[in-house]
Design a protein around this motif. Structure first.
Motif, short mmCIF file in Angstrom:
data_model
loop_
_atom_site.label_atom_id
_atom_site.label_comp_id
_atom_site.label_asym_id
_atom_site.label_seq_id
_atom_site.Cartn_x
_atom_site.Cartn_y
_atom_site.Cartn_z
N GLU A 171 -44.27 -39.19 100.49
CA GLU A 171 -44.76 -38.34 99.41
C GLU A 171 -44.03 -38.99 97.98
O GLU A 171 -42.93 -39.56 97.70
N VAL A 172 -45.11 -39.14 97.10
CA VAL A 172 -44.85 -39.99 95.88
C VAL A 172 -44.28 -39.00 94.93
O VAL A 172 -44.73 -38.07 94.81
N LEU A 173 -43.03 -39.68 94.46
CA LEU A 173 -42.28 -38.57 93.39
C LEU A 173 -42.50 -39.14 92.18
O LEU A 173 -42.87 -38.16 91.21
N LEU A 174 -42.52 -40.38 91.71
CA LEU A 174 -42.77 -40.87 90.59
C LEU A 174 -43.75 -42.08 90.62
O LEU A 174 -43.92 -42.64 91.17
N LYS A 175 -44.63 -41.69 89.74
CA LYS A 175 -45.89 -42.54 89.37
C LYS A 175 -46.12 -42.96 88.11
O LYS A 175 -46.22 -42.23 87.23
N VAL A 176 -46.15 -44.37 87.86
CA VAL A 176 -46.41 -44.70 86.60
C VAL A 176 -47.67 -45.66 86.56
O VAL A 176 -47.98 -46.48 87.38
N LYS A 223 -43.71 -35.63 90.60
CA LYS A 223 -44.26 -34.81 91.46
C LYS A 223 -45.62 -34.44 91.07
O LYS A 223 -45.93 -33.14 90.98
N GLY A 224 -46.46 -35.14 90.87
CA GLY A 224 -47.87 -34.97 90.29
C GLY A 224 -48.18 -34.32 88.84
O GLY A 224 -49.16 -34.08 88.60
N GLU A 225 -46.91 -34.07 88.24
CA GLU A 225 -47.20 -33.49 87.01
C GLU A 225 -47.16 -34.55 85.97
O GLU A 225 -46.18 -35.46 85.91
N GLU A 226 -48.08 -34.49 84.85
CA GLU A 226 -47.81 -35.40 83.81
C GLU A 226 -46.71 -35.09 82.98
O GLU A 226 -46.61 -34.12 82.35
N ILE A 227 -45.92 -36.13 82.63
CA ILE A 227 -44.74 -36.10 81.67
C ILE A 227 -44.69 -36.87 80.59
O ILE A 227 -43.70 -37.25 80.26
N THR A 228 -45.91 -37.65 80.31
CA THR A 228 -46.07 -38.90 79.45
C THR A 228 -45.21 -38.29 78.09
O THR A 228 -44.70 -39.13 77.49
N ARG A 229 -45.64 -37.27 77.71
CA ARG A 229 -45.25 -36.77 76.44
C ARG A 229 -44.08 -35.71 76.44
O ARG A 229 -43.92 -35.11 75.24
N THR A 230 -43.58 -35.42 77.58
CA THR A 230 -42.67 -34.37 77.39
C THR A 230 -41.38 -34.81 77.04
O THR A 230 -40.88 -35.82 77.37
N PRO A 231 -40.91 -34.19 75.96
CA PRO A 231 -39.56 -34.45 75.47
C PRO A 231 -38.30 -34.80 76.50
O PRO A 231 -38.48 -34.18 77.48
#
Ligand SMILES: Nc1ncnc2c1ncn2[C@@H]1O[C@H](COP(=O)(O)OP(=O)(O)O)[C@@H](O)[C@H]1O
Ligand SMILES: [Mg+2]
Lengths: 291, 238
Positions: B3-8, B65-73
């Motif tokens: 399962e991919v946890l972190l994807k960049v 976890k599949g959720e985009e966090i690119t701009r999450t503080p």
């Protein structure tokens, strides 16, 4: 016995300075800026009390209204004047703070005119006499408020979750963010607390001498800034100590006839001496190299 | 299937005119230790800062976890289960060891969970228990690193991102730090490990990426990479 009287007056004057200095020092430590408009919050609190007194006539209601109004004002000033400058040069922030200070003074003048307002309803007269020692009621009230505020602030910083977060943000903002601390929220809380204390300090000034003008906060603001530097800017216990030291020096100097006219010079002279001996202030931490 | 946890994906990060990360992509699977190795200035710290939201990329995406966090503080990311142990430890020197640990639990609400995590950390790091009332600034370098890692564990992380945890430590302590990193995987956690000590890092990690001047130049199974001629020459001093 003049000395004892001067000492007691000094403690209460110093308590007022300490209340203002805590706001200065917290904002410096956490938002890394000198909020030169801090003193003017005191003045705005004074006018909030004035208006409330016209409406309800109750000093205690007026004090609460002033605290609430100052908290809202302080948070708004941070949000709209300082927050957009986060990351800007310190000079830009400093000039903005001076601008906010003039703005508040001018708005007060436009709204209330330049003639002083007399807040006779908040003034507290009368003294307690113990032998040759005379203590005014307003002195006792100020001392009591000082003690309550100092104890509350100490407990808040040491034992509450937002208090601990404040210390973390002031030490290392990015590391604090990595802990999950919303630094913008912490900065807003800091301004709220500082402004509430400024309102209380304004109350302590007006119960003693009820003359309100739009420059009410100017000199106490400078004195409190001096107190914060004496104690070590960024340190809350330092602001408390610095405020008390400065207040006591001022009152004692004023009680000595030959010295009284030079009181301001004495105070700032002592600031210079303390900074020469301890450049970081009495309780300030000398900047340590990060390992 | 892992399962991919972190994807960049295709991260491009600039500091003003400096193009620090030039389109890097990689992923971390659940349960792995993945190491990211590279010389000083290659962009390792920048990569971690971008992942945990301290800085934001000009281009590219970070998915947790599949959720985009690119701009999450940054302050919201810890609560999602990813914790960052920064370069140079960055413990709060003027606070006690105990207060540092409590700050690590800032994103957690459940009092019992915090208490259990504290007990676990004190079992794993008895030195921290002994020194709990001491100011963190008075700890030795090794103890400060333990505190930084213990503090991270207080956030109940799934993914621990470590930036040069062995930096500046004596060889004995370096070994201890790598044992601790291994223990994270044994405890079911996932680790992204940035190291200049490539040899040690590759000896404990499952997979590795090599970062050079903002570009990932090699990647693969750690054991195979450690055999690679270029890696041996450049990073393993062989
Ligand atoms: N805050 C910054 N401002 C400008 N340049 C930076 C900053 N941080 C890092 N850099 C530059 O970005 C590049 C990558 O740095 P960094 O991510 O710290 O590398 P590493 O962690 O691999 O040693 C370097 O060239 C460095 O000089
Ligand atoms: Mg680095």
């Amino acid at each position: 016995m003049d000395f004892i009287n001067a000492l007691i007056n000094g403690l209460s004057l110093g308590g007022t300075y300490a209340m203002i200095a805590i706001g200065y020092t917290m904002v410096y430590g956490i938002a890394k800026m000198l909020n030169f408009a801090h003193g003017d919050i005191i003045m705005v609190g004074g006018y909030a009390m004035y208006v409330t007194l016209l409406l309800v006539g109750q000093p205690i209601v007026a004090l609460i209204a002033a605290i609430v109004f100052c908290v809202i004002l302080g948070v708004c000033v941070e949000r709209f004047a300082y927050k957009p400058l986060r990351g800007a040069s310190p000079l830009a922030v400093l000039i903005t703070a001076i601008g906010v200070s003039s703005l508040l003074q001018s708005l007060a003048q436009i709204a209330f005119g330049s003639a002083p307002k007399m807040l006779m309803a908040v003034q507290i007269s009368g003294t307690v006499t113990l032998g040759s020692i005379h203590i005014a009621y307003y002195t006792i009230l100020t001392l009591a408020l000082t003690v309550v505020i100092m104890v509350a602030m100490t407990l808040f910083v040491k034992y509450s979750k937002p208090g601990r977060a404040m210390v973390a943000v002031s030490e290392d903002r990015d590391a604090a963010r990595l802990m999950g601390i919303n630094t913008n929220a912490i900065i807003a809380i800091t301004f709220a607390i500082g402004s509430a204390l400024a309102a209380v300090a304004g109350y302590c000034m007006l119960i003693k001498s009820p003359t309100l003008t739009n420059t009410l906060g100017a000199m106490p603001g400078i004195k409190a800034f001096t107190a914060a530097v004496i104690g070590g800017i960024g340190s809350i216990p330092g602001a408390m100590l610095g405020g008390i030291v400065l207040g006591v020096i001022e009152a004692i100097s004023l009680s000595i006839p030959g010295l009284a006219p030079f009181t301001d010079a004495v105070e700032f002279g002592i600031l210079i001496i303390i900074l020469l001996v301890k450049p970081a202030g009495l309780l300030g931490k000398a900047r340590r190299e990060k390992v | 299937m892992s399962e991919v946890l972190l994807k960049v994906e295709n991260l491009n990060v600039y500091y003003g005119m400096i193009h620090a990360l030039k389109g890097i992509s990689f992923e971390v699977n659940k349960g792995e230790i993945v190491s990211l190795i590279g010389a000083n200035g290659a962009g390792k710290t920048t990569t971690l800062h971008t992942i945990t939201g301290l800085i934001h990329p000009k281009e590219g995406r970070v998915l947790y976890k599949g959720e985009e966090i690119t701009r999450t503080p940054a302050h919201k990311i810890v609560g999602m289960g990813m914790v960052h142990v920064p370069e140079g430890r960055r413990i709060f020197q003027g606070l006690s060891v105990y207060d540092n640990l409590l700050l690590g639990s800032y994103s957690r609400k459940d009092k019992n969970e915090i208490k259990e995590n504290l007990e676990k950390v004190f079992v794993q790091f008895p030195r921290l228990a002994e020194r709990r009332t001491q100011l963190a600034g008075t700890l030795s370098g090794g103890e400060q690193q333990m505190l930084a890692m213990g503090r991270a564990l207080l956030s109940s992380p799934e993914l621990i991102v470590l930036d040069e945890p062995s930096m500046g430590l004596s060889p004995l302590l370096v070994g201890e730090v790598f044992e601790i990193v291994k223990s994270f995987r044994e405890a079911g956690k996932t680790v992204l490990l940035v190291e200049q000590n490539a040899k040690k890092a590759m000896s404990i990690s499952d997979r590795a990426y090599v970062l050079e001047n903002g570009v990932i130049t090699m990647s693969g199974d750690s054991r195979e990479l450690a055999e690679d001629e270029r890696v041996r020459k450049a990073y393993l001093g062989a």
